[in-house]
Design a protein around this motif. Structure first.
Motif, PDB file in Angstrom:
ATOM      1  N   LYS A  95      10.129 100.288 -62.641  1.00 22.59           N
ATOM      2  CA  LYS A  95      11.048  99.970 -63.745  1.00 22.59           C
ATOM      3  C   LYS A  95      11.631  98.569 -63.578  1.00 22.59           C
ATOM      4  O   LYS A  95      11.681  97.784 -64.533  1.00 22.59           O
ATOM      5  CB  LYS A  95      12.190 100.996 -63.802  1.00 22.59           C
ATOM      6  N   ASN A  96      12.104  98.251 -62.369  1.00 20.48           N
ATOM      7  CA  ASN A  96      12.700  96.932 -62.129  1.00 20.48           C
ATOM      8  C   ASN A  96      11.662  95.816 -62.241  1.00 20.48           C
ATOM      9  O   ASN A  96      11.968  94.734 -62.754  1.00 20.48           O
ATOM     10  CB  ASN A  96      13.395  96.892 -60.764  1.00 20.48           C
ATOM     11  N   GLY A  97      10.442  96.069 -61.785  1.00 19.65           N
ATOM     12  CA  GLY A  97       9.382  95.079 -61.929  1.00 19.65           C
ATOM     13  C   GLY A  97       9.096  94.776 -63.389  1.00 19.65           C
ATOM     14  O   GLY A  97       8.894  93.616 -63.773  1.00 19.65           O
ATOM     15  N   LYS A  98       9.098  95.816 -64.214  1.00 23.08           N
ATOM     16  CA  LYS A  98       8.880  95.627 -65.655  1.00 23.08           C
ATOM     17  C   LYS A  98      10.013  94.792 -66.257  1.00 23.08           C
ATOM     18  O   LYS A  98       9.762  93.893 -67.061  1.00 23.08           O
ATOM     19  CB  LYS A  98       8.790  96.982 -66.357  1.00 23.08           C
ATOM     20  N   LYS A  99      11.256  95.080 -65.854  1.00 23.20           N
ATOM     21  CA  LYS A  99      12.406  94.310 -66.357  1.00 23.20           C
ATOM     22  C   LYS A  99      12.269  92.832 -66.019  1.00 23.20           C
ATOM     23  O   LYS A  99      12.722  91.977 -66.770  1.00 23.20           O
ATOM     24  CB  LYS A  99      13.707  94.843 -65.759  1.00 23.20           C
ATOM     25  N   LEU A 100      11.648  92.537 -64.873  1.00 22.06           N
ATOM     26  CA  LEU A 100      11.482  91.152 -64.434  1.00 22.06           C
ATOM     27  C   LEU A 100      10.236  90.492 -65.024  1.00 22.06           C
ATOM     28  O   LEU A 100       9.944  89.337 -64.720  1.00 22.06           O
ATOM     29  CB  LEU A 100      11.425  91.093 -62.903  1.00 22.06           C
ATOM     30  N   GLY A 101       9.498  91.226 -65.843  1.00 23.04           N
ATOM     31  CA  GLY A 101       8.325  90.655 -66.489  1.00 23.04           C
ATOM     32  C   GLY A 101       7.079  90.602 -65.619  1.00 23.04           C
ATOM     33  O   GLY A 101       6.130  89.887 -65.944  1.00 23.04           O
ATOM     34  N   LEU A 102       7.088  91.356 -64.523  1.00 26.61           N
ATOM     35  CA  LEU A 102       5.916  91.414 -63.655  1.00 26.61           C
ATOM     36  C   LEU A 102       4.952  92.487 -64.155  1.00 26.61           C
ATOM     37  O   LEU A 102       5.374  93.471 -64.761  1.00 26.61           O
ATOM     38  CB  LEU A 102       6.335  91.755 -62.220  1.00 26.61           C
TER      39      LEU A 102
END
Length: 189
Positions: A95-102
């Motif tokens: 989830k956090n990776g998606k928020k960071l655009g990764l």
């Protein structure tokens, strides 16, 4: 180019576990590299060397020493190593990776029917860009998961032969990841 297209065009992924593997993958023609080692002290250098060699880098964030698996830890990874994406077994990291655009790959270990069901539920709720299914030699599991999730499947773990690769891809995996260096050359064919 999006992840799915990258996987279609590059079905063999190098999984590296140490500096010796790093040296060999830099000299190989394999394009996508899963980094399964490192620390906050050397992850930037690892990523820089791979990117200088033209590689597309994914960092398995659960395996990086000194990085806490939270938003700040992933922000550090993004700013420090600037990978194309991350791999994690932890839904929060995805989830956090998606928020960071990764680009995010959720790694799932299928040990029994309960872990398969839990993995499918997590994928359906989090919607990673792809899922890495281990062990990668589990063709029947790949087929059943392919029917349940709509993201590319990468088979990893215990891939030892070209036959293992062909079986995994034949079962529906879009790509395979392997630390077996002799198989990295199959991406060149």
């Amino acid at each position: 180019m999006n992840l799915e297209q990258l996987l279609i065009e590059n079905p063999v992924i190098a999984a590296i576990r140490n500096d010796k593997d790093l040296e060999k993958v830099i000299l190989s023609k394999v394009l996508i590299v899963f980094v399964l080692y490192g620390s906050i002290m050397n992850i930037k250098e690892i990523c820089e060397r791979l990117k200088e060699a033209g590689k597309i880098v994914f960092i398995h964030v659960d395996l990086i020493e000194g990085v806490k698996g939270d938003y700040a830890g992933l922000l550090f990874i993004k700013q420090c190593g600037d990978p194309y994406g991350i791999i994690s077994t932890r839904p929060t990291n995805i989830k956090n990776g998606k928020k960071l655009g990764l680009s995010v790959i959720q790694r799932i270990f299928v040990l029994d029917s309960l872990s398969l069901e839990t993995g499918i539920r997590n994928i359906q709720s989090i919607l990673p860009d792809a899922v890495e299914l281990l062990p990668g030699i589990a063709s029947n599991i790949i087929k059943s998961m392919e029917n349940e999730v709509r993201v590319p499947i990468i088979a990893g773990g215990l891939i030892q032969t070209k036959k293992d690769i062909m079986q995994a891809i034949g079962a529906g995996a879009m790509a395979i990841s392997t630390s077996k260096q002799e198989l990295w050359g199959l991406s060149e064919q």
